[in-house]
Motif scaffolding. Structure first.
Motif, mmCIF file in Angstrom:
data_model
loop_
_atom_site.group_PDB
_atom_site.id
_atom_site.type_symbol
_atom_site.label_atom_id
_atom_site.label_comp_id
_atom_site.label_asym_id
_atom_site.label_seq_id
_atom_site.Cartn_x
_atom_site.Cartn_y
_atom_site.Cartn_z
ATOM 1 N N THR A 132 0.818 -1.218 0.000
ATOM 2 C CA THR A 132 0.000 0.000 0.000
ATOM 3 C C THR A 132 0.853 1.271 0.000
ATOM 4 N N ASP A 133 1.880 1.307 0.857
ATOM 5 C CA ASP A 133 2.658 2.555 0.959
ATOM 6 C C ASP A 133 3.415 2.861 -0.334
ATOM 7 N N GLN A 172 -7.596 10.852 8.580
ATOM 8 C CA GLN A 172 -7.482 9.472 8.106
ATOM 9 C C GLN A 172 -7.137 8.529 9.261
ATOM 10 N N ARG A 173 -6.288 9.008 10.156
ATOM 11 C CA ARG A 173 -5.918 8.191 11.332
ATOM 12 C C ARG A 173 -7.175 7.869 12.153
ATOM 13 N N ASP A 212 -6.277 7.632 -2.312
ATOM 14 C CA ASP A 212 -6.874 6.657 -1.394
ATOM 15 C C ASP A 212 -8.146 6.038 -1.968
ATOM 16 N N ARG A 247 0.795 4.094 -2.836
ATOM 17 C CA ARG A 247 0.291 5.422 -2.472
ATOM 18 C C ARG A 247 1.295 6.490 -2.900
ATOM 19 N N VAL A 299 -7.454 1.255 3.167
ATOM 20 C CA VAL A 299 -7.171 2.641 3.572
ATOM 21 C C VAL A 299 -8.495 3.403 3.675
ATOM 22 N N ASP A 329 -9.054 5.263 10.231
ATOM 23 C CA ASP A 329 -8.332 3.979 10.276
ATOM 24 C C ASP A 329 -8.546 3.275 11.611
ATOM 25 N N LEU A 379 -8.436 2.072 -2.344
ATOM 26 C CA LEU A 379 -9.513 1.311 -1.693
ATOM 27 C C LEU A 379 -10.481 0.697 -2.701
ATOM 28 N N HIS A 434 -7.207 -2.013 -1.305
ATOM 29 C CA HIS A 434 -6.301 -1.832 -0.163
ATOM 30 C C HIS A 434 -7.061 -1.223 1.022
#
Ligand code: SF4
Length: 236
Positions: free
Chosen positions: A127-128, A184-185, A146, A131, A157, A188, A150, A155
């Protein structure tokens, strides 16, 4: 434990923002049911939609997608072969045609250069890494990257958009000046599950449900009366 949901309730005030968001998710799911997003037939159509929807109503995106479909160009091969001028004309309903046509072509170039021209292959990358590659494309910001990760590539995210920003700030789950990464955090943490597949499924549903409540109630001016999330409003 009480069933009070309002943040004026002491039970809720002790809860972390991501726990409140998880409750909000449950309430939205009960209210609207599963949304099963994204509204598209293929992963590549999702990619196109995610790029075309920037700054544009979804109705306009649908017209552009219909134009591409009518021209037989709703595939990676189609975009590879179409002259840029023609592509711009086909996506004209979505606006910003120069930037968006360039962005679509850049995505296909990324596929060809790094992933053998295959969406299946690109989806298998970490993913990273993906991204970073998406964000390096001109015209792709965090929300678009994102959404592609997704909804097109599966993925896990969470996608932050304007609807989510409104809900999260109006319910004081984040500061009003919170940046994308912080929001986003929060998302998540709310969707974290045992497996990446489950997390992706919750990321998909929560984002889609937030869009739903945003369309019905949480617009630029909130219409809280009758909104399913009214019980979660902070006490005044
Ligand atoms: S309309 Fe009001 S109650 Fe509904 S989500 Fe927005 S701020 Fe919350």
């Amino acid at each position: 434990m009480t069933d009070c949901k309002s943040s004026s309730c002491s039970t809720v005030r002790l809860r972390e923002p991501h726990q409140v968001l998880r409750d909000i998710y449950g309430t939205l799911l009960e209210t609207y049911g599963q949304r099963n997003w994204w509204p598209a037939e293929t992963p590549f159509e999702v990619v196109l939609g995610a790029i075309l929807t920037q700054g544009t109503a979804w109705r306009s995106v649908e017209r552009s997608i219909a134009n591409l479909q009518g021209a037989g160009l709703l595939t990676v091969e189609g975009i590879r072969s179409v002259p840029e001028e023609h592509l711009r004309e086909l996506i004209r309903p979505s606006g910003f045609i120069v930037r968006k046509a360039g962005c679509i072509r850049a995505f296909v170039h990324l596929l060809d250069e790094h992933h053998g021209g295959s969406l299946q292959q690109v989806a298998r990358q970490p993913t990273d890494v993906l991204r970073r590659q998406l964000l390096a494309l001109s015209g792709v910001g965090p929300e678009t990257a994102d959404a592609i990760l997704l909804y097109a590539l599966g993925h896990p995210v969470f996608v932050v958009d304007e609807y989510f920003r409104r809900v999260a700030t109006r319910h004081e789950l984040v500061d009003s000046n919170a940046r994308y990464a912080e929001m986003q955090r929060l998302g998540d943490l709310a969707i974290a599950s045992e497996t990446a597949e489950e997390t992706a499924q919750h990321a998909n549903e929560l984002h889609a449900l937030i869009v739903e409540v945003g369309k019905h109630h949480c617009g630029p001016a909130p219409r809280c009366e009758g909104c399913p999330l009214q019980p979660y409003l902070p006490a005044r």
